[in-house]
Design an enzyme around this catalytic site. Structure first.
Site, PDB file in Angstrom:
ATOM      1  N   LYS A   1       0.805  -1.224   0.000  1.00 58.24           N
ATOM      2  CA  LYS A   1       0.000   0.000   0.000  1.00 58.24           C
ATOM      3  C   LYS A   1       0.837   1.273   0.000  1.00 58.24           C
ATOM      4  CE  LYS A   1      -3.753  -0.418   2.628  1.00 58.24           C
ATOM      5  NZ  LYS A   1      -4.564  -0.903   3.772  1.00 58.24           N
TER       6      LYS A   1
ATOM      7  N   GLU B   1      -0.567   8.113   7.540  1.00 56.70           N
ATOM      8  CA  GLU B   1      -1.480   9.029   6.862  1.00 56.70           C
ATOM      9  C   GLU B   1      -2.114   9.959   7.887  1.00 56.70           C
ATOM     10  OE1 GLU B   1      -3.276   6.135   3.308  1.00 56.70           O
ATOM     11  OE2 GLU B   1      -4.564   6.731   4.957  1.00 56.70           O
TER      12      GLU B   1
ATOM     13  N   HIS C   1     -12.775  -1.212  11.272  1.00 56.84           N
ATOM     14  CA  HIS C   1     -12.280  -0.986   9.911  1.00 56.84           C
ATOM     15  C   HIS C   1     -12.707  -2.085   8.937  1.00 56.84           C
ATOM     16  CE1 HIS C   1      -9.984   2.168  11.725  1.00 56.84           C
ATOM     17  NE2 HIS C   1      -9.234   1.344  12.404  1.00 56.84           N
TER      18      HIS C   1
ATOM     19  N   ARG D   1      -9.141  -7.378  -7.165  1.00 54.01           N
ATOM     20  CA  ARG D   1      -9.905  -8.634  -7.169  1.00 54.01           C
ATOM     21  C   ARG D   1     -11.392  -8.281  -7.162  1.00 54.01           C
ATOM     22  NH1 ARG D   1     -11.626  -7.598  -1.984  1.00 54.01           N
ATOM     23  NH2 ARG D   1     -10.002  -6.876  -0.576  1.00 54.01           N
TER      24      ARG D   1
HETATM   25  P1  ADP Z   1      -7.644  -2.536   4.721  1.00 51.37           P
HETATM   26  O1  ADP Z   1      -6.851  -2.756   3.461  1.00 51.37           O
HETATM   27  O2  ADP Z   1      -7.061  -3.216   5.917  1.00 51.37           O
HETATM   28  O3  ADP Z   1      -9.108  -2.764   4.555  1.00 51.37           O
HETATM   29  P2  ADP Z   1      -7.937   0.324   4.289  1.00 51.37           P
HETATM   30  O4  ADP Z   1      -6.754   1.123   3.934  1.00 51.37           O
HETATM   31  O5  ADP Z   1      -8.883  -0.049   3.177  1.00 51.37           O
HETATM   32  O6  ADP Z   1      -7.465  -0.986   5.059  1.00 51.37           O
HETATM   33  O7  ADP Z   1      -8.759   1.058   5.403  1.00 51.37           O
HETATM   34  C1  ADP Z   1      -9.868   0.444   6.055  1.00 51.37           C
HETATM   35  C2  ADP Z   1     -10.701   1.482   6.803  1.00 51.37           C
HETATM   36  O8  ADP Z   1      -9.894   2.154   7.795  1.00 51.37           O
HETATM   37  C3  ADP Z   1     -11.245   2.593   5.927  1.00 51.37           C
HETATM   38  O9  ADP Z   1     -12.420   2.234   5.275  1.00 51.37           O
HETATM   39  C4  ADP Z   1     -11.462   3.689   6.966  1.00 51.37           C
HETATM   40  O10 ADP Z   1     -12.636   3.458   7.709  1.00 51.37           O
HETATM   41  C5  ADP Z   1     -10.282   3.517   7.902  1.00 51.37           C
HETATM   42  N1  ADP Z   1      -9.152   4.390   7.483  1.00 51.37           N
HETATM   43  C6  ADP Z   1      -8.060   4.017   6.749  1.00 51.37           C
HETATM   44  N2  ADP Z   1      -7.243   5.080   6.523  1.00 51.37           N
HETATM   45  C7  ADP Z   1      -7.818   6.148   7.133  1.00 51.37           C
HETATM   46  C8  ADP Z   1      -7.453   7.542   7.278  1.00 51.37           C
HETATM   47  N3  ADP Z   1      -6.327   8.039   6.745  1.00 51.37           N
HETATM   48  N4  ADP Z   1      -8.300   8.348   7.973  1.00 51.37           N
HETATM   49  C9  ADP Z   1      -9.448   7.871   8.521  1.00 51.37           C
HETATM   50  N5  ADP Z   1      -9.832   6.576   8.418  1.00 51.37           N
HETATM   51  C10 ADP Z   1      -9.036   5.718   7.751  1.00 51.37           C
END
Ligand code: ADP
Length: 447
Positions: free
Chosen positions: A116, A200, A235, A292
């Site tokens: 990522k 982030e 999450h 995917r």
């Molecule tokens: P994964 O690949 O583990 O699913 P993601 O990067 O898709 O992780 O993030 C999953 C969730 O975490 C997001 O949908 C959001 O709710 C929360 N999240 C991730 N990054 C942030 C961020 N920078 N600020 C706020 N919430 C975040």
């Protein structure tokens, strides 16, 4: 077109893929573990091959056994579904080198998006807006602290190899940096054998908005609009819908074009999903791309009428997309509830066991994707999701009414499920108003 496809998965998604193949006149090979002899996918496929013992590591993740099963049954292609090997570039590469078609993007693309922090870098170079944060992976706690200071708290430390909400920690202030960061690293090392992290800015009360992409091998890329996946626990998505009430026509246009730009920037082909965070002011940021098919793909199928699994198979066989962006119309409103074998009253503990009684809802606009049947014993080894209940109404209000009715009708006895919990979500006044963010469950249910 392929004559025979092996499905390297189990549960409802394996069944979903078998059905698509059957409709297309393609023969199917199921793989199963010793715990899945009686599973629906094992029974429904034209052929089934046992690939190992119950733990995923020795069966559904056993690459050599799966490739052998494909070669032995003369399958020409492998559909990986989601989870398991679906985003494993090594597996895609093994397929490629054994003369099997991996139904998904090329292994090099999986690699590019799989890490990522690397994906962030690629997107920054392509001028895609990403969440403000580190340019690269973070090398030490000290470096992380310095970065966090410049980004400004709160921040979120995320695992480069992350997935399924694991290896992520929100950090509100410098004095809690070390503890939270270290615990995220530890979790990432355990889950992914890779503790590398990136940072982030933590976006307050965002929505998770993702765009479905279809891309063929000739550079044609389409988006199939958005899914709002803001209803999450830890999450992880719990309920998804399309369209999102938070998006104007103009924003939909801009986000959709950005998603297409992401896919084009990496030369993507197959079905994929570009995930964004949308903040309260209407700014949106690229978060990651999933290379995917996703759990929540039926929501998009319901509002666009396009069968994503069939499209994936057609693309993998070398066909050109036969639709244009203008052909894709959003019609009505769809909602999906993930039905899990878990106990919301006991910290969502998994609840495997035998299905003693089962009534699956149906009717106009109701779709249930499941591999459950009466007498089936849900094994304890795999993911707890046992069904997806998807409804489509002419508008959101009607979709909510349909979901309420369908959840009320759904009977699963013998195990504990989250059906009642989903019912509470669908009846929540803020949900009904569409006033939601990724903190909805935390806020409304104090969990
Ligand atoms: P994964 O690949 O583990 O699913 P993601 O990067 O898709 O992780 O993030 C999953 C969730 O975490 C997001 O949908 C959001 O709710 C929360 N999240 C991730 N990054 C942030 C961020 N920078 N600020 C706020 N919430 C975040």
């Amino acid at each position: 077109m392929f004559k025979k496809i092996l499905i390297a998965n189990r549960g409802e998604i394996a069944v979903r893929i078998i059905r698509a193949c059957r409709e297309m006149g393609i023969l199917t090979v199921a793989i199963y573990s010793e715990a899945d002899k009686e599973a629906l996918h094992t029974q429904l496929a034209d052929e089934a091959v046992c690939v190992g013992s119950a733990p995923s590591k020795s069966s559904y993740l056993n690459m050599e056994a799966i490739i052998s099963a494909a070669i032995g049954t003369k399958a020409e292609a492998i559909h990986p579904g989601f989870g398991f090997l679906s985003e494993n570039s090594k597996f895609a590469e093994m397929c490629e080198s054994c003369g099997l078609v991996f139904i998904g993007p090329k292994s090099s693309i999986i690699d590019k998006m799989g890490n990522k922090s690397e994906a962030r870098k690629t997107m920054m170079n392509a001028k895609i807006p990403v969440v403000p944060g580190s340019k690269d992976k973070v090398n030490s706690i000290e470096e992380g602290k310095e970065l966090a200071k410049t980004i400004g708290y709160p921040i979120i430390a995320k695992a480069s190899a992350g997935g399924g909400g694991k290896g992520m920690r929100i950090i509100h202030a410098e004095d809690e940096f070390e503890m939270n960061y270290t615990s995220a690293v530890r979790e990432a090392e355990n889950a992914f054998s890779d503790g590398s992290m990136y940072i982030e800015k933590y976006i307050e009360s965002p929505r998770h908005i993702e765009f479905q992409i279809l891309a063929d091998s000739y550079g044609n890329v389409l988006h199939l609009y958005e899914r709002d996946c803001s209803i999450q626990r830890k999450h992880q998505k719990v309920l998804e819908e399309s369209p999102s009430v938070a998006i104007s026509e103009d924003l939909r246009e801009r986000m959709g074009s950005m998603a297409v730009k992401v896919a084009k920037a990496i030369g993507y082909s197959s079905a994929g999903t570009v995930e964004f965070l949308l903040d309260k002011s209407g700014e949106f940021y690229f978060m990651e791309m999933n290379t995917r098919i996703q759990v929540e793909h039926p929501v998009t199928e319901m509002v666009t009428g396009i069968d994503l699994i069939k499209e994936m198979i057609k693309i993998a066989s070398g066909e050109k997309l036969d639709i244009n962006q203008e052909d894709i119309k959003l019609s009505g409103h769809a909602i999906e509830c993930r039905i899990n074998a878990e106990d919301p009253k006991n910290n969502f503990r998994p609840s495997p066991g035998k299905i003693q009684n089962l009534h699956i809802p149906g009717g106009n606009g109701i779709r249930v994707d499941t591999a459950m049947y009466l007498g089936y014993v849900i094994p304890p080894y795999y993911d707890s999701m046992v069904a997806k209940l998807i409804v489509k109404g002419n508008n959101r209000e009607e979709a909510i009414q349909k979901m309420r009715s369908a959840l009320g009708e759904f009977v699963v006895e013998g195990i504990t499920t989250n059906i009642d919990f989903q019912y509470e979500i669908i009846n929540n006044s803020n949900f009904i108003k569409g006033d939601i963010s990724t903190h909805f469950i935390e806020k409304e249910f104090h969990m």
